[in-house]
Design an enzyme around this catalytic site. Sequence first.
Site, PDB file in Angstrom:
ATOM      1  CB  CYS A 173     -16.760   5.346  -2.679  1.00  0.00           C
ATOM      2  SG  CYS A 173     -17.830   4.325  -3.729  1.00  0.00           S
ATOM      3  CG  HIS A 189     -13.307   5.919  -6.256  1.00  0.00           C
ATOM      4  ND1 HIS A 189     -12.902   5.301  -5.091  1.00  0.00           N
ATOM      5  CD2 HIS A 189     -14.477   5.324  -6.611  1.00  0.00           C
ATOM      6  CE1 HIS A 189     -13.778   4.359  -4.765  1.00  0.00           C
ATOM      7  NE2 HIS A 189     -14.743   4.355  -5.666  1.00  0.00           N
ATOM      8  CD  GLU A 200      -9.602   6.728  -4.476  1.00  0.00           C
ATOM      9  OE1 GLU A 200     -10.202   5.657  -4.314  1.00  0.00           O
ATOM     10  OE2 GLU A 200     -10.142   7.842  -4.311  1.00  0.00           O
ATOM     11  CB  SER A 209      15.623 -11.930  -4.126  1.00  0.00           C
ATOM     12  OG  SER A 209      15.201 -10.584  -4.318  1.00  0.00           O
ATOM     13  N   GLY A 210      18.315  -9.974  -4.476  1.00  0.00           N
ATOM     14  CA  GLY A 210      18.994  -9.129  -5.453  1.00  0.00           C
ATOM     15  C   GLY A 210      18.044  -8.201  -6.172  1.00  0.00           C
ATOM     16  N   GLY A 211      16.728  -8.369  -5.935  1.00  0.00           N
ATOM     17  CA  GLY A 211      15.758  -7.437  -6.484  1.00  0.00           C
ATOM     18  C   GLY A 211      15.795  -6.125  -5.710  1.00  0.00           C
ATOM     19  CG  ASP A 220      10.606  -4.646  -3.590  1.00  0.00           C
ATOM     20  OD1 ASP A 220      10.773  -3.456  -3.917  1.00  0.00           O
ATOM     21  OD2 ASP A 220       9.714  -5.362  -4.075  1.00  0.00           O
ATOM     22  CB  SER A 221      15.313  -8.519  -1.074  1.00  0.00           C
ATOM     23  OG  SER A 221      16.098  -8.701  -2.227  1.00  0.00           O
ATOM     24  CB  SER A 222      18.688  -4.617  -3.049  1.00  0.00           C
ATOM     25  OG  SER A 222      18.912  -5.745  -3.853  1.00  0.00           O
TER      26      SER A 222
END
Length: 510
Positions: free
Chosen positions: A82, A169, A171, A223-225, A227-229
């Site tokens: 583009c 595009h 992608e 946090s237990g989510g 990502d943080s886990s």
Amino acid sequence: MKKELVFIIDFGGQYSQLIARRVRENNVYCEIIPYSTSIEKIKEKNPKGIIFSGGPNSVYGENSPRISKEIFEIDVPVLGICYGQQLASFILGGKVESAKVREYGKTAVNLDNKCALFEGIDKVQECWMSHTDYVSEIPSGFNIVAYTDGCKVAAMANEDKKIYGVQFHPEVEHTPFGKKMLKNFLFNICELKGDWSVTSFAEEKIKEIRELVGDKKVICALSGGVDSSVAAVIVHKAIGDQLTCIFVDHGLLRKDEGDQVESIFKEKFQMNLIRVNAQDRFLGKLKGVTEPERKRKIIGEEFIRVFEEEANKLGKIDYLVQGTIYPDVVESGTDTSATIKSHHNVGGLPEDIEFELIEPLRELFKDEVRRVGEELGIPHKLVWRQPFPGPGLGIRVLGEVTEEKLEIVREADAIFREEIANAGLDEKIWQYFACLPNIRSVGVMGDERTYSHTIGLRAVNSSDGMTSDWAKIPYEVLDKVSIRIVNEVKGVNRIVYDITSKPPSTIEWE
């Protein structure tokens, strides 16, 4: 082993991270770098291919992002997408003009499949266009290798120098042949082998963190989510007991979540875990605040302040781990794109933060994070846990956050998640949750007039969080959810289901 590298040069395109994801799907490692990166730095990294992203600017704009002509002289294949095609043409002596009518949406394109970029692809295809400017005259040495009714240079190529450009595009999902085209660029033109994987990523990241940290101490924003886990487990594998996980229970979690987090990380992973009950503190700071960005900033800042206090109790702490991932970064904007919303992992940090950050997942998309988590032996149930924002229910209660409102949305969300699981849809729908709009409406319950809260239900399907479609949940499931919430959650008399995709909406309501 030194991995192959592709650079994606970011000119402010909204799909830069999506291009990266498409490259990674081919087991090719890539990094997104700003257009201002010097040619010397690019050469130092020895990339095997370069992709120019799209962007919202015109090449003739006074402050439009540019790059040195030297980029085409380092003997590395280049693909411009583009704005990237327009810029390549402009730099190399072609002409770019502004169209009378913008070309936007699905468009039929005619390809020259003798060109290496389109090898093995049928000549007539559908593609996604989104542009106002276009290449009107190609540079010397180039050929036109694709066209549409509205764009005579839908793609151009200098096959001798391995420089290519496409106006569409490749992608996005709306260009069905795009993945094959990118594969041709990576393997046929750049001659890559595809030697990157989440396994090698985890191994390298563990080694990198071990070398970075040395004998210093680290705390993790747990946090237990998902990502943080995953971030916590990577760092724990690297440095063991040098890591202390601080779990700030800000009172904005889902039902029973705090107890579950404490149990999993203390018992399963044997981590040093400190749980801080800070609900009153957070609700005090949020009292009277209704503006979503302000709420995010307050929650982010207070989160860090709690960490600083806990760190002082632990002695000298040098690093803070965060579970920042790619979509977090793109939603917070870059130098060349407008901010959509500040993300809790990147926008809420105070300027006077006392720790250096370790963000082991910053380059990964959500599906890649899950794969890394499974490679690390994290339980399936935790790896496939619902995405949950750092500000928690604080941004799922629209308007002012109160204890009463939190209890309403917490119970409604638990019912929604329970019924989705009962229907066997819990791993088929990417994300689903309840929110509490700042709306009351009239109803009738038990022959009496009510004026109570409305609950919004949101469920979307996505693989990376960059784009999403609303989930087509069976009516009978929605009916059961609605009946249960109205009957079991005090103060609710109406349920609505959100049927907008991203874009134009974001996944969260705030």
